[in-house]
Design a protein around this motif. Structure first.
Motif, mmCIF file in Angstrom:
data_model
loop_
_atom_site.group_PDB
_atom_site.id
_atom_site.type_symbol
_atom_site.label_atom_id
_atom_site.label_comp_id
_atom_site.label_asym_id
_atom_site.label_seq_id
_atom_site.Cartn_x
_atom_site.Cartn_y
_atom_site.Cartn_z
ATOM 1 N N LEU A 43 0.835 -1.203 0.000
ATOM 2 C CA LEU A 43 0.000 0.000 0.000
ATOM 3 C C LEU A 43 0.872 1.257 0.000
ATOM 4 O O LEU A 43 0.608 2.215 -0.726
ATOM 5 C CB LEU A 43 -0.930 0.014 1.209
ATOM 6 C CG LEU A 43 -2.164 -0.886 1.164
ATOM 7 C CD1 LEU A 43 -2.910 -0.825 2.493
ATOM 8 C CD2 LEU A 43 -3.099 -0.481 0.025
ATOM 9 N N CYS A 44 1.916 1.232 0.818
ATOM 10 C CA CYS A 44 2.812 2.396 0.892
ATOM 11 C C CYS A 44 3.650 2.541 -0.378
ATOM 12 O O CYS A 44 3.885 3.659 -0.847
ATOM 13 C CB CYS A 44 3.719 2.270 2.117
ATOM 14 S SG CYS A 44 2.838 2.425 3.691
ATOM 15 N N ASN A 46 2.754 1.921 -3.282
ATOM 16 C CA ASN A 46 1.880 2.457 -4.327
ATOM 17 C C ASN A 46 1.410 3.887 -4.056
ATOM 18 O O ASN A 46 0.948 4.564 -4.990
ATOM 19 C CB ASN A 46 0.650 1.561 -4.488
ATOM 20 C CG ASN A 46 0.995 0.189 -5.039
ATOM 21 O OD1 ASN A 46 1.996 0.021 -5.724
ATOM 22 N ND2 ASN A 46 0.172 -0.803 -4.724
ATOM 23 N N ASN A 47 1.535 4.338 -2.800
ATOM 24 C CA ASN A 47 0.876 5.592 -2.434
ATOM 25 C C ASN A 47 1.734 6.594 -1.662
ATOM 26 O O ASN A 47 1.232 7.650 -1.275
ATOM 27 C CB ASN A 47 -0.377 5.281 -1.617
ATOM 28 C CG ASN A 47 -1.403 4.491 -2.406
ATOM 29 O OD1 ASN A 47 -1.965 4.987 -3.380
ATOM 30 N ND2 ASN A 47 -1.639 3.253 -2.003
ATOM 31 N N VAL A 48 3.014 6.286 -1.441
ATOM 32 C CA VAL A 48 3.889 7.209 -0.718
ATOM 33 C C VAL A 48 5.096 7.521 -1.600
ATOM 34 O O VAL A 48 5.789 6.613 -2.062
ATOM 35 C CB VAL A 48 4.364 6.618 0.632
ATOM 36 C CG1 VAL A 48 5.293 7.598 1.350
ATOM 37 C CG2 VAL A 48 3.165 6.274 1.513
ATOM 38 N N LYS A 49 5.325 8.782 -1.828
ATOM 39 C CA LYS A 49 6.427 9.208 -2.688
ATOM 40 C C LYS A 49 7.765 8.753 -2.120
ATOM 41 O O LYS A 49 8.012 8.865 -0.913
ATOM 42 C CB LYS A 49 6.407 10.735 -2.820
ATOM 43 C CG LYS A 49 7.301 11.281 -3.924
ATOM 44 C CD LYS A 49 7.099 12.783 -4.075
ATOM 45 C CE LYS A 49 7.950 13.345 -5.211
ATOM 46 N NZ LYS A 49 7.758 14.805 -5.380
ATOM 47 N N TYR A 129 0.519 10.382 2.549
ATOM 48 C CA TYR A 129 -0.109 9.216 1.919
ATOM 49 C C TYR A 129 -1.003 9.727 0.798
ATOM 50 O O TYR A 129 -1.988 10.420 1.039
ATOM 51 C CB TYR A 129 -0.922 8.429 2.943
ATOM 52 C CG TYR A 129 -1.398 7.083 2.427
ATOM 53 C CD1 TYR A 129 -0.560 5.979 2.437
ATOM 54 C CD2 TYR A 129 -2.683 6.930 1.921
ATOM 55 C CE1 TYR A 129 -0.978 4.750 1.948
ATOM 56 C CE2 TYR A 129 -3.117 5.706 1.431
ATOM 57 C CZ TYR A 129 -2.261 4.619 1.450
ATOM 58 O OH TYR A 129 -2.674 3.397 0.972
ATOM 59 N N ASN A 130 -0.659 9.377 -0.430
ATOM 60 C CA ASN A 130 -1.331 9.958 -1.588
ATOM 61 C C ASN A 130 -2.494 9.129 -2.116
ATOM 62 O O ASN A 130 -3.170 9.545 -3.061
ATOM 63 C CB ASN A 130 -0.317 10.164 -2.729
ATOM 64 C CG ASN A 130 0.764 11.164 -2.352
ATOM 65 O OD1 ASN A 130 0.467 12.279 -1.948
ATOM 66 N ND2 ASN A 130 2.019 10.748 -2.453
ATOM 67 N N GLY A 131 -2.720 7.970 -1.507
ATOM 68 C CA GLY A 131 -3.790 7.101 -1.992
ATOM 69 C C GLY A 131 -5.097 7.331 -1.250
ATOM 70 O O GLY A 131 -5.329 8.391 -0.662
ATOM 71 N N ASP A 132 -5.944 6.312 -1.288
ATOM 72 C CA ASP A 132 -7.241 6.344 -0.624
ATOM 73 C C ASP A 132 -7.026 6.195 0.877
ATOM 74 O O ASP A 132 -6.722 5.107 1.364
ATOM 75 C CB ASP A 132 -8.113 5.213 -1.173
ATOM 76 C CG ASP A 132 -9.527 5.218 -0.608
ATOM 77 O OD1 ASP A 132 -9.757 5.898 0.413
ATOM 78 O OD2 ASP A 132 -10.385 4.517 -1.164
ATOM 79 N N GLU A 135 -9.072 3.567 2.644
ATOM 80 C CA GLU A 135 -8.579 2.203 2.423
ATOM 81 C C GLU A 135 -7.500 1.855 3.448
ATOM 82 O O GLU A 135 -7.483 0.743 4.004
ATOM 83 C CB GLU A 135 -8.018 2.067 1.007
ATOM 84 C CG GLU A 135 -7.467 0.677 0.705
ATOM 85 C CD GLU A 135 -6.778 0.596 -0.650
ATOM 86 O OE1 GLU A 135 -6.690 -0.531 -1.192
ATOM 87 O OE2 GLU A 135 -6.324 1.649 -1.158
ATOM 88 N N LEU A 136 -6.612 2.801 3.714
ATOM 89 C CA LEU A 136 -5.552 2.571 4.694
ATOM 90 C C LEU A 136 -6.130 2.435 6.099
ATOM 91 O O LEU A 136 -5.734 1.546 6.858
ATOM 92 C CB LEU A 136 -4.543 3.721 4.651
ATOM 93 C CG LEU A 136 -3.364 3.640 5.625
ATOM 94 C CD1 LEU A 136 -2.512 2.407 5.328
ATOM 95 C CD2 LEU A 136 -2.512 4.908 5.558
#
Length: 251
Positions: A43-44, A46-49, A129-132, A135-136
């Motif tokens: 998850l990270c 995919n969603n953390v720079k 955190y750039n994702g949903d 969801e996290l």
């Protein structure tokens, strides 16, 4: 005492332990912990720079702080993701500096207290955190009991001022054994995967020798860990797994 002799004596101390849990059994029965953390890791990724397969995770908690309920993910020392659960968004750098203090991270995330009390703004960094976000939060909620288990095991043995340590990192699925003295007469580490087999990266070949290292890696399969060294919550999970397996066998 020669370096090799001292190292060998330290290493042999592990195998003088007759009562304990075989390390290979422990990591086998608790393998569901790093498997769960791997899902969080993805998850990270995919969603953390700048967070990639080599990045680390340490802790995740939901805590109430100054009337704010936050999901806090510690990536490594001084590196955090902090999400305001009510707003479902990352806190800003300004909110971080305004709302948080160093003692919070020392008390809850094992950070080291600074002498000048300026570490919070000089060293701490907030990632986004750039994702949903939901969801996290849902992932944490569904797996809270397991994600808040201890993530590390530390086992240390001494001969005088010299010591050896054995370390398992459940969150990042790796292990390590080291030999040290205060003056660095001994200063070597052996790197292992979660299954306690040697990793390809090793930097102690010249100090220990390839043949001796291979012997040590093979012998490590017989290493037993005293029960009192294992964090109590992890030992409870280990016992649960053993009992479940025995119950299934009896059926």
């Amino acid at each position: 005492m020669e370096k090799a002799e001292l190292r060998n004596q330290l290493f042999d101390k592990y195998f003088a332990i007759e009562d304990g849990v075989l390390a290979t059994d422990l990591v086998d029965k608790l393998s569901f912990i790093p498997e769960l953390w791997k899902k969080l890791h993805v998850l990270c990724e995919n969603n953390v720079k700048y967070f990639d397969v080599w990045s680390t995770l340490e802790k995740i908690k939901v805590l109430n702080y100054k009337q704010k309920k936050c999901l806090i993910l510690k990536l490594r020392m001084f590196q955090y993701i902090i999400i305001d659960i009510e707003k479902k968004e990352n806190i800003t750098e300004e909110e971080f500096k305004e709302k948080f203090d160093e003692d919070f991270f020392v008390d809850n995330f094992d950070e080291v207290k600074s002498k000048d009390n300026k570490t919070l703004f000089n060293l701490y960094h907030i990632n986004k955190y750039n994702g949903d976000v939901q969801e996290l939060v849902d992932f944490y909620t569904e797996n809270q009991n397991l994600l808040e288990l201890s993530t590390e095991l530390h086992y240390r043995l001494n001969i005088g001022e010299a010591w050896t340590f054995f370390f398992i990192d459940f969150a990042n699925a790796e292990a390590q054994m080291g030999f040290q003295t205060p003056d660095q007469f001994l200063y070597e580490q052996l790197f292992l995967g979660y299954d306690l087999t040697p990793l390809r990266r090793q930097d102690a070949q010249e100090k220990i020798g390839v043949t001796r290292m291979q012997e040590m890696f093979e012998k490590t399969k017989d290493l037993k860990i005293p029960i009192e060294v294992i964090p109590s919550d992890l030992y409870q999970q280990f016992s649960n797994q053993c009992n479940t397996k025995n119950h299934n066998l009896k059926k």
